[in-house]
Enzyme design. Structure first.
Site, PDB file in Angstrom:
ATOM      1  N   THR A 190       4.988  14.160  -0.341  1.00  0.00           N
ATOM      2  CA  THR A 190       4.027  13.208   0.208  1.00  0.00           C
ATOM      3  C   THR A 190       3.019  13.936   1.074  1.00  0.00           C
ATOM      4  O   THR A 190       3.382  14.839   1.828  1.00  0.00           O
ATOM      5  CB  THR A 190       4.708  12.089   1.026  1.00  0.00           C
ATOM      6  N   TRP A 232      -3.089   9.475  -0.663  1.00  0.00           N
ATOM      7  CA  TRP A 232      -3.380  10.043   0.650  1.00  0.00           C
ATOM      8  C   TRP A 232      -4.476  11.096   0.619  1.00  0.00           C
ATOM      9  O   TRP A 232      -4.569  11.874  -0.320  1.00  0.00           O
ATOM     10  CB  TRP A 232      -2.131  10.710   1.231  1.00  0.00           C
ATOM     11  N   LYS A 267      -5.901   6.564   3.442  1.00  0.00           N
ATOM     12  CA  LYS A 267      -5.344   6.153   2.153  1.00  0.00           C
ATOM     13  C   LYS A 267      -6.427   5.531   1.281  1.00  0.00           C
ATOM     14  O   LYS A 267      -6.910   4.445   1.556  1.00  0.00           O
ATOM     15  CB  LYS A 267      -4.179   5.193   2.329  1.00  0.00           C
ATOM     16  N   GLU A 275       9.001   7.990   1.682  1.00  0.00           N
ATOM     17  CA  GLU A 275      10.219   8.290   2.446  1.00  0.00           C
ATOM     18  C   GLU A 275      11.257   7.172   2.349  1.00  0.00           C
ATOM     19  O   GLU A 275      12.367   7.305   2.836  1.00  0.00           O
ATOM     20  CB  GLU A 275       9.855   8.507   3.926  1.00  0.00           C
TER      21      GLU A 275
HETATM   22  P1  AMP Z   1       3.222   6.307   0.325  1.00  0.00           P
HETATM   23  O1  AMP Z   1       4.221   7.215   0.941  1.00  0.00           O
HETATM   24  O2  AMP Z   1       2.125   7.020  -0.367  1.00  0.00           O
HETATM   25  O3  AMP Z   1       3.878   5.274  -0.513  1.00  0.00           O
HETATM   26  O4  AMP Z   1       2.488   5.533   1.510  1.00  0.00           O
HETATM   27  C1  AMP Z   1       3.178   4.728   2.422  1.00  0.00           C
HETATM   28  C2  AMP Z   1       2.217   4.147   3.411  1.00  0.00           C
HETATM   29  O5  AMP Z   1       1.232   3.357   2.740  1.00  0.00           O
HETATM   30  C3  AMP Z   1       2.824   3.232   4.432  1.00  0.00           C
HETATM   31  O6  AMP Z   1       3.403   3.925   5.509  1.00  0.00           O
HETATM   32  C4  AMP Z   1       1.610   2.404   4.852  1.00  0.00           C
HETATM   33  O7  AMP Z   1       0.806   3.112   5.781  1.00  0.00           O
HETATM   34  C5  AMP Z   1       0.839   2.265   3.551  1.00  0.00           C
HETATM   35  N1  AMP Z   1       1.208   1.018   2.868  1.00  0.00           N
HETATM   36  C6  AMP Z   1       2.078   0.853   1.857  1.00  0.00           C
HETATM   37  N2  AMP Z   1       2.148  -0.438   1.468  1.00  0.00           N
HETATM   38  C7  AMP Z   1       1.308  -1.123   2.279  1.00  0.00           C
HETATM   39  C8  AMP Z   1       0.949  -2.504   2.414  1.00  0.00           C
HETATM   40  N3  AMP Z   1       1.444  -3.445   1.617  1.00  0.00           N
HETATM   41  N4  AMP Z   1       0.070  -2.828   3.391  1.00  0.00           N
HETATM   42  C9  AMP Z   1      -0.459  -1.884   4.203  1.00  0.00           C
HETATM   43  N5  AMP Z   1      -0.162  -0.585   4.121  1.00  0.00           N
HETATM   44  C10 AMP Z   1       0.709  -0.191   3.176  1.00  0.00           C
END
Ligand code: AMP
Length: 550
Positions: free
Chosen positions: A189, A452, A447, A334
């Site tokens: 990640t 990311w 994001k 994670e």
């Molecule tokens: P990832 O590890 O790429 O899946 O990203 C996870 C992060 O994406 C989370 O810690 C949030 O900051 C953001 N995220 C994921 N789902 C949502 C959601 N439904 N609403 C707002 N932010 C989200």
């Protein structure tokens, strides 16, 4: 006194064994990079996964070795999901949207032994093949007829053809049994500071997460469904859907590289898809296509949306215009990734459409297996009153305890009982009914379209420009991508540089889509007591900034 039930490890191979025995004829349909639609069944996927496991043995891959993939959602990738993990090796799904330098870093860090790739990533493979330290074999996921031309192939050391490789195996292979805590897959990640970090899942965490994801208030998938993961298999194992489909016996539809509205819509309709899952940006593309052409969904009933906040207008449009129920979900790499899902409780059933929309627009309530809490800066737990906001912490059997190779040290925070909690980097409030709402993010990342962008990398590049004294990169709102990078710059005294010069300064240094959308020049960047840039203040200052790309 122990219970007297059978001891049977929770292994990923058991999912495909179950599908082969109980849903043998259920289809797996893929849009291939070769351009056509390919149809297979769980029976065949199971057989070919065993051939993959045998083939890995002939390549000298041992239990625990990392085997990488650079691939779209497709049946061959699925065979690797089961063949690699099922044999006891670790499947490392690499995100092809990263810059080649990052891919080399990740492959070296993971010590990948073999790398399987879809032909559409051939240029990327050419860029990294001579640079990685441990990859011994590069396997093109295609048949002999579609292999690269001889002059291209000559530049890739030990290039093999997937169909030849597995075609040479007889498939007489018995899945080994081992400890369910054995590592099964690895996903890096970039949602942390510094270099990308590896999240190492186990067989046990994966099987438990899959069961929870299938529950009615989460993806709610059964044998009569057809499920299409738009979310890539290189992004947190497609939220578990490639495991969940064989577990439930649902038909699995894999979209390959065709993520545009038209291609997705065709698959939804032609294959009778009932459930899908993806980030909001993809749904925008799909909805624009459906809108523009006056189309309807004839079988779709549910779409899980997460990865970034799903706008309430999208939830409403899906429901009102197309009769599709949105499950807004939240999670992280994670967390395998699912943590919360916004399904109704009994008391919401008779509510007005507006009240229901308000519930559906939250990030949802914790699914069984995930506990969450919000805390103040001293770590004290805050009430679930829908008002208090604090750092969101989680714990559970499919939540990380430390990053691969212990990068970054112990990420957990201990509570008074000695339980470790993982700080998500999200800031949230929770309603008295247990629905969580993300209000901000404490981590320094951006994001964009569900992927990311590391703000620190962008700042380091800007700081290398001779005219820049200080640079901060923050997320600015974008209607399509949700967030895009905005570079805030303090110039050195007497120095001159333009917005355009700074933007072109990024050329070749990062993946093109990481380039900041805009640059603003300021006299000073707010600093905290320790001299750290206060990005929360900056984000507040530029909350209404209109990017030229909108
Ligand atoms: P990832 O590890 O790429 O899946 O990203 C996870 C992060 O994406 C989370 O810690 C949030 O900051 C953001 N995220 C994921 N789902 C949502 C959601 N439904 N609403 C707002 N932010 C989200």
């Amino acid at each position: 006194m122990n219970g007297q039930m059978m001891q049977q490890p929770l292994l990923i191979s058991s999912l495909i064994v179950h599908a082969e025995r109980h849903h043998a004829d259920r289809e797996v349909v893929s849009r291939r990079v070769e351009g056509d639609i390919h149809r297979t069944t769980y029976q065949q996927v199971a057989a070919r996964s065993r051939q993959v496991a045998q083939a890995l043995g002939t390549l000298g891959v041992k239990p625990g070795d990392r085997v990488a993939t650079l691939a779209w959602n497709g049946y061959r990738h699925m065979e690797l999901y089961f063949g690699v993990s099922g044999s006891g090796a670790v499947l490392h799904t690499v995100n092809p949207r990263l810059h080649p330098d990052q891919i080399v870093y990740i492959a070296d860090h993971a010590e990948d032994q073999v790398l399987f790739f879809d032909m559409s990533f051939l240029p990327l493979i050419q860029a990294v093949a001579g640079r990685t330290k441990t990859v011994r074999h590069w396997v093109a996921m295609t048949d002999r007829a579609h292999m690269p031309a001889a002059d291209v192939a000559a530049k890739i050391p030990n290039l093999l053809c997937y169909e030849d490789l597995i075609g040479a195996q007889d498939g007489r292979y018995t899945w080994p049994s081992f400890d369910e805590n054995t590592a099964s897959s690895l996903c890096y990640t970039s949602g942390t500071t510094g270099n990308p970090k590896g999240v190492l899942y186990s067989h046990r965490s994966t099987v438990l997460h899959t069961m929870a994801a299938a529950l009615p208030d989460c993806l709610g998938c059964g044998a009569a469904d057809a499920i299409l993961p738009v979310v890539p298999m290189f992004h947190v194992n497609s939220w578990g859907i490639v495991y969940l489909a064989p577990m439930t016996g649902a038909k699995l539809v894999l979209p390959g590289p065709g993520l545009d509205g038209k291609s997705l819509y065709e698959l939804f309709e032609n294959e009778g898809v009932t459930i899908s899952a993806g980030v909001p940006t993809v749904w925008q593309g799909l909805l624009s296509h459906v809108d523009a052409n006056g189309l309807k969904f004839s079988t779709m009933r549910k779409s899980a949306i997460g990865g970034s906040a799903c706008p309430p207008a999208m939830i409403k449009k899906f429901k009102d215009d197309y009769g599709v129920h949105v499950i807004h979900a939240w999670g992280m790499t994670e967390m395998s990734p699912i943590g919360t899902a916004a399904a109704f409780k009994a008391q919401h059933i008779g509510h007005s459409p507006e009240q229901k929309l308000a519930v559906m627009s939250t990030q949802g309530r914790a699914i069984y297996g995930v506990d969450m809490k919000i805390v103040d800066p001293d770590g004290a737990e805050l009430p679930w009153d829908g008002q208090a906001t604090g750092d969101l912490l989680v714990r559970g059997p499919w939540i990380i305890s430390s990053y691969f190779r212990n990068e970054g040290g112990n990420p957990l925070v201990q509570d008074a009982q000695g339980h470790g909690w993982f700080p998500t980097g999200d800031v949230a409030k929770v309603t008295p009914e247990g629905y969580m709402v993300i209000t901000d993010r404490s981590k320094d990342v951006i994001k964009s379209g569900g992927e990311w962008i590391g703000s620190i990398d962008l700042e380091n590049i800007a700081m290398a420009h001779p005219a820049v004294a200080m640079a901060a990169c923050i997320a600015a709102h974008h209607p399509k991508w949700d967030e895009r990078p905005l570079l805030v710059v303090v110039k050195k005294p007497g120095a001159e540089v333009t917005r355009e010069e700074l933007i072109s300064f990024y050329d070749g240094k990062i993946a093109k889509w990481w380039t900041p959308d805009d640059v603003v020049f300021v006299d000073a960047i707010p600093l905290g007591a320790t001299g750290k840039m206060q990005k929360i203040k900056l984000r507040e200052q530029f909350k209404t900034h209109v990017l030229p790309t909108t």
